[in-house]
Design an enzyme around this catalytic site. Structure first.
Site, PDB file in Angstrom:
ATOM      1  CG  HIS A 122      -1.917   0.943   1.420  1.00  0.00           C
ATOM      2  ND1 HIS A 122      -1.686   2.241   1.808  1.00  0.00           N
ATOM      3  CD2 HIS A 122      -3.260   0.838   1.239  1.00  0.00           C
ATOM      4  CE1 HIS A 122      -2.834   2.897   1.865  1.00  0.00           C
ATOM      5  NE2 HIS A 122      -3.815   2.063   1.519  1.00  0.00           N
ATOM      6  CG  ASP A 199       0.519  -2.599   6.210  1.00  0.00           C
ATOM      7  OD1 ASP A 199      -0.462  -2.782   6.954  1.00  0.00           O
ATOM      8  OD2 ASP A 199       0.471  -1.908   5.182  1.00  0.00           O
ATOM      9  CD  GLN A 202      -6.859  -4.689   4.011  1.00  0.00           C
ATOM     10  OE1 GLN A 202      -7.784  -5.441   4.299  1.00  0.00           O
ATOM     11  NE2 GLN A 202      -7.044  -3.411   3.733  1.00  0.00           N
ATOM     12  CE  LYS A 225      -7.293  -0.382   6.287  1.00  0.00           C
ATOM     13  NZ  LYS A 225      -8.096   0.080   5.142  1.00  0.00           N
ATOM     14  CB  CYS A 361      -3.661   3.204  -1.571  1.00  0.00           C
ATOM     15  SG  CYS A 361      -4.812   4.524  -1.253  1.00  0.00           S
TER      16      CYS A 361
HETATM   17  N1  PLP Z   1      -1.763  -0.876   4.579  1.00  0.00           N
HETATM   18  C1  PLP Z   1      -2.691  -1.633   3.990  1.00  0.00           C
HETATM   19  C2  PLP Z   1      -2.342  -3.008   3.514  1.00  0.00           C
HETATM   20  C3  PLP Z   1      -3.986  -1.123   3.814  1.00  0.00           C
HETATM   21  O1  PLP Z   1      -4.921  -1.870   3.218  1.00  0.00           O
HETATM   22  C4  PLP Z   1      -4.291   0.187   4.282  1.00  0.00           C
HETATM   23  C5  PLP Z   1      -5.623   0.768   4.063  1.00  0.00           C
HETATM   24  O2  PLP Z   1      -6.360   0.364   3.221  1.00  0.00           O
HETATM   25  C6  PLP Z   1      -3.276   0.910   4.917  1.00  0.00           C
HETATM   26  C7  PLP Z   1      -2.031   0.344   5.041  1.00  0.00           C
HETATM   27  C8  PLP Z   1      -3.521   2.281   5.435  1.00  0.00           C
HETATM   28  O3  PLP Z   1      -4.420   2.244   6.496  1.00  0.00           O
HETATM   29  P1  PLP Z   1      -4.959   3.588   7.148  1.00  0.00           P
HETATM   30  O4  PLP Z   1      -5.478   4.430   6.017  1.00  0.00           O
HETATM   31  O5  PLP Z   1      -6.030   3.136   8.074  1.00  0.00           O
HETATM   32  O6  PLP Z   1      -3.813   4.233   7.846  1.00  0.00           O
END
Ligand code: PLP
Length: 403
Positions: A122, A199, A202, A225, A361
């Site tokens: 992401h 990270d 998900q 999430k 993203c």
């Molecule tokens: N990393 C992953 C794999 C994601 O799917 C997301 C959000 O969709 C993020 C990071 C960023 O999360 P946040 O916008 O809640 O900080």
């Protein structure tokens, strides 16, 4: 087994109609809906215990502080961390990763050092490292993909050098719904003496994670999430790293003493929690994790895997269908013929079906796949097979319209 009929009753938003059709909410990888107990927890804070935390000797401040710190204990237990002080509250995964890039990077990295990330990241696990690259001159090494959209672990092994200082990878791809072999990735990095940031945006809502089994050095996730409110998230970090790292933000609460000549910093975790924390969000996050535990994360995972398996099977029956990778989690990304994902998303929206369309993203991954974007359906505890059927009918209708 989950009782989805009962679960759905706990989510007030799910009862509504969109464009005159019952809402089918399949955008859970972007954010989940909230159960009534989480919504109630927020209003309960403001109705009964609201006061700024940590600083007050008065009753309300002490009760609010205790509730916030209980939520920290809940997070510690939920992710199997060894210590409460290894749980730092942030605004979400994005801020957690930026914290590590800034504080770990600022403490341990210098020009010429290397950080390994992967092809499926992401933007929030790419851009913080690019900012660091531009600031201090590190370079990024990228784990490539195999033909079936998995991380190429053999190639990963070859990316290490004397200058590798950190590996930062997604546990589950938000686009492909594929779980990366993070335990193997961590073990390989550790064999080179390199720490790993996972990270978990998900994975935390769908997989039982355990920091001690995983042996991750850092782990980030977002509350919103996992059925909690927006604006609250977590960074887990091993004490040995957090202790040695410089603070991220400066301000109240993160200090021991401040003089114009010199400031000393507070102990963990407060060293990384400058300013008034979102204690309401933290307390509601604790409630959301209790809610997940009350259903059983293994039950939620089994239910979502079954929905994903069913969705993939049904999608494959549609002519011109292209599914990216073989999802094993709670999300599936696809394209149909030459229908633009935004057009398909708009038609589905008019049928009351909420899916996500676009690059999710993850523009570098889209470039690798040679596509502008995908349509992504992603599932949560409250979704049903009937909703998958509605999605499939909606896509078939769109295909006919474009034929
Ligand atoms: N990393 C992953 C794999 C994601 O799917 C997301 C959000 O969709 C993020 C990071 C960023 O999360 P946040 O916008 O809640 O900080």
């Amino acid at each position: 087994m989950l009782n989805t009929d009962e679960i759905r009753k706990e989510f007030p938003i799910l009862g509504q109609k969109v464009h005159g059709k019952p809402l089918v909410y399949l955008d859970n990888a972007a954010t989940t809906q909230k159960p009534q107990c989480v919504i109630d927890a927020i209003s309960e804070v403001y109705c009964t215990i609201n006061a700024n935390v940590h600083r007050g000797v008065h009753h309300l401040s002490q009760v609010a502080t205790e509730a916030m710190e209980q939520a920290r204990t809940k997070v510690k237990e939920f992710i199997g961390a060894a210590n409460r002080h290894e749980i730092i509250f942030t605004r979400g995964t994005t801020e957690s990763i930026n914290l590590v890039a800034s504080s770990f990077g600022g403490t341990f990295l210098k020009s010429g050092d290397e950080v390994i990330i992967s092809s499926v990241e992401h933007h929030s696990n790419i851009v913080p490292w690019q900012l660091l690259r531009d600031r201090i001159g590190i370079s990024l090494r990228i784990i490539p993909l195999t033909a079936d959209c998995r991380l190429d672990i053999e190639a990963y092994k070859g990316l290490f050098s004397e200058r590798t200082k950190l590996v930062s990878v997604a546990h589950v791809s938000n686009v492909l719904g594929i779980t990366n072999p993070v335990k193997e990735i961590i073990d390989i990095a550790h064999s080179h003496g390199v720490p790993v940031l996972v990270d978990g945006a998900q994975s935390t809502p769908h997989i039982k994670v355990n920091m001690q089994e995983l042996d991750a050095d850092f782990f980030a996730f977002s509350g919103h999430k996992v059925y909690a409110p927006t604006g609250i998230g977590v960074l887990y970090g091993k004490e040995k790293w957090l202790d040695a790292m410089q603070p991220y933000h400066g301000g109240g609460e993160m200090i021991k003493s401040v003089h114009f000549e010199k400031t000393t910093f507070n102990e963990l975790p407060y060293k990384f929690e400058a300013g008034t924390p979102d204690y309401t969000g933290i307390i509601a996050l604790g409630k959301a994790l209790e809610w997940v535990e009350s259903k059983g994360i293994e039950n939620i995972a089994a239910h979502e895997h079954e929905l994903t398996r069913y969705a993939v099977e049904q999608l494959r029956g549609i002519e011109g269908m292209r599914i990216f990778g073989e999802p094993d989690g709670a999300a599936v990304s696809f394209l149909v013929g030459d229908i633009h994902p935004a057009d398909l998303g708009t038609i589905l929206d008019h049928l009351g079906i909420a899916v996500r369309t676009g690059h999710h993203c993850a523009q570098p991954l889209m470039e690798l796949l040679g596509i502008p974007g995908t349509v992504r359906a992603s599932f949560a505890a409250y979704n049903t097979k009937e909703e998958v059927d509605t999605l499939i009918k909606g896509i078939e209708r769109a295909v006919k319209m474009f034929a």
